[in-house]
Design a protein around this motif. Structure first.
Motif, PDB file in Angstrom:
ATOM      1  N   SER A 144       0.831  -1.213   0.000  1.00 49.58           N
ATOM      2  CA  SER A 144       0.000   0.000   0.000  1.00 49.58           C
ATOM      3  C   SER A 144       0.858   1.253   0.000  1.00 49.58           C
ATOM      4  O   SER A 144       0.576   2.212  -0.721  1.00 49.58           O
ATOM      5  N   CYS A 145       1.905   1.252   0.806  1.00 45.45           N
ATOM      6  CA  CYS A 145       2.794   2.413   0.871  1.00 45.45           C
ATOM      7  C   CYS A 145       3.411   2.700  -0.493  1.00 45.45           C
ATOM      8  O   CYS A 145       3.457   3.847  -0.946  1.00 45.45           O
ATOM      9  N   ILE A 146       3.887   1.649  -1.148  1.00 42.06           N
ATOM     10  CA  ILE A 146       4.571   1.841  -2.435  1.00 42.06           C
ATOM     11  C   ILE A 146       3.588   2.329  -3.497  1.00 42.06           C
ATOM     12  O   ILE A 146       3.881   3.269  -4.253  1.00 42.06           O
ATOM     13  N   LEU A 147       2.420   1.718  -3.559  1.00 46.37           N
ATOM     14  CA  LEU A 147       1.441   2.132  -4.562  1.00 46.37           C
ATOM     15  C   LEU A 147       0.952   3.550  -4.308  1.00 46.37           C
ATOM     16  O   LEU A 147       0.697   4.306  -5.251  1.00 46.37           O
ATOM     17  N   SER A 148       0.847   3.925  -3.050  1.00 44.50           N
ATOM     18  CA  SER A 148       0.411   5.280  -2.720  1.00 44.50           C
ATOM     19  C   SER A 148       1.456   6.302  -3.120  1.00 44.50           C
ATOM     20  O   SER A 148       1.154   7.291  -3.810  1.00 44.50           O
ATOM     21  N   ASP A 149       2.702   6.083  -2.715  1.00 46.56           N
ATOM     22  CA  ASP A 149       3.741   7.060  -2.987  1.00 46.56           C
ATOM     23  C   ASP A 149       4.087   7.159  -4.475  1.00 46.56           C
ATOM     24  O   ASP A 149       4.541   8.207  -4.943  1.00 46.56           O
ATOM     25  N   THR A 150       3.887   6.078  -5.222  1.00 44.03           N
ATOM     26  CA  THR A 150       4.174   6.112  -6.660  1.00 44.03           C
ATOM     27  C   THR A 150       2.935   6.439  -7.489  1.00 44.03           C
ATOM     28  O   THR A 150       3.036   6.532  -8.718  1.00 44.03           O
ATOM     29  N   LEU A 151       1.768   6.601  -6.838  1.00 41.27           N
ATOM     30  CA  LEU A 151       0.505   6.767  -7.569  1.00 41.27           C
ATOM     31  C   LEU A 151       0.340   5.633  -8.593  1.00 41.27           C
ATOM     32  O   LEU A 151       0.039   5.850  -9.759  1.00 41.27           O
ATOM     33  N   GLU A 152       0.546   4.418  -8.107  1.00 42.86           N
ATOM     34  CA  GLU A 152       0.501   3.220  -8.957  1.00 42.86           C
ATOM     35  C   GLU A 152       1.457   3.374 -10.147  1.00 42.86           C
ATOM     36  O   GLU A 152       1.093   3.165 -11.305  1.00 42.86           O
TER      37      GLU A 152
END
Length: 307
Positions: A144-152
């Motif tokens: 979740s953190c990675i997808l959030s910070d990268t905007l998918e």
């Protein structure tokens, strides 16, 4: 007394999930006694993550006792930390933002700052083979953190390594990234329960440029029109927040995740001039301006602010 692990004020998904992830690692792998805490209410996406993976919401704290051992994640900026941070004993910093300066430690510490899109990606690397010991809930928080910070993976901060780690976690969890990210962004876009003042402060960072103090706020959403319908009341809220928080200017960027662009609210002529100079655009007389391709505060917004 446990070591407290926390991120920045106005916690987003990374500053909510990373303290939980790293506290798990320090407790279960390193045998330490730590506790994840927050410096404010998590945003709607972060709250959704906690519920989705059945994670307890960490305690919210406002101050620190003298001598309290702490680990700081997802920031190294004193302005984003408790006012009493100077009284604490900082033991470690893990971050992916530019170095700001101003923190003083009581002795040598480990500082890890890497040019990746997400703190959680750094933590995955630091765990090494022990990353395989993460339970699904911790893996889910990390994804979740990675997808959030990268905007998918839409953000220009995204690296191949961030993507690789996210795809590995999703595979292990049996999660399809597009559908999962859509659920996350839908939760982030639901701001109906927040006041205008809360929206202005929800995801914001203070930043100084040539003697002027800014509160740089972003609202990432798949439904920017929903936010812009509140434009007039948001302009009033911006004036209140500037006065109450003692900042010269609030810059509010409404990030359209799907169209990959930002709409900036122009509450006065000073802000209009700053936006024109910073982003080489012409604002005219309108009270908003759209900036195509601008989605990252860290890489595209804060480095370009000029007065």
């Amino acid at each position: 007394m446990p070591t407290l692990v926390f991120g920045h004020k106005s916690p987003d998904t990374d500053s909510t999930g990373s303290p939980i992830i790293w506290s798990w690692y320090l407790n279960e792998v390193k045998g330490l006694t730590t506790e994840p805490v927050l410096l404010g209410e998590p945003n709607t996406e972060a709250a959704w993550m906690l519920d989705r993976w059945k994670l307890d919401k960490p305690q919210i704290i406002e101050t620190l006792e003298t001598g309290q051992d702490v680990v700081i994640v997802d920031t190294n900026n004193p302005a984003e930390l408790p006012d009493s941070i100077a009284d604490a004993d900082i033991r470690q910093i893990i971050d992916h933002h530019r170095l700001v300066g101003g923190l003083t430690t009581k002795g040598p510490i480990e500082i890890i700052v890497r040019p990746l899109a997400c703190t959680a990606t750094i933590m995955f690397d630091m765990m090494g083979n022990d990353a395989g010991r993460m339970p699904d809930a911790i893996k889910g928080a990390m994804l979740s953190c990675i997808l959030s910070d990268t905007l998918e993976f839409r953000s220009p901060t995204t690296t191949d390594h961030d993507r690789d780690v996210a795809e590995r976690l999703a595979s292990e969890l049996g999660v399809q990234i597009p559908g999962y990210a859509a659920e996350m962004f839908a939760a982030k876009s639901d701001v109906s329960d927040f006041s205008d003042d809360e929206l202005v402060r929800m995801d914001s960072k203070k930043h100084d440029v040539e003697g002027r103090t800014f509160r740089v706020s972003v609202l990432e959403t798949t439904s920017p029109d929903t936010v812009l319908k509140r434009k007039d009341s948001l302009i009033e809220a911006i004036a209140r927040v500037e006065k109450e928080d003692g900042v010269d200017h609030v810059l509010l960027f409404i990030i359209d995740i799907l169209e990959q662009q930002a709409t900036v609210i122009l509450q006065n002529d000073q802000v209009r001039q700053i936006v024109e100079k910073s982003f080489s655009t012409v604002c005219g007389e309108a009270d908003t301006v759209t900036l195509p391709g601008i989605v990252s505060r860290k890489k595209q917004i804060i480095p370009n602010i000029a007065v």
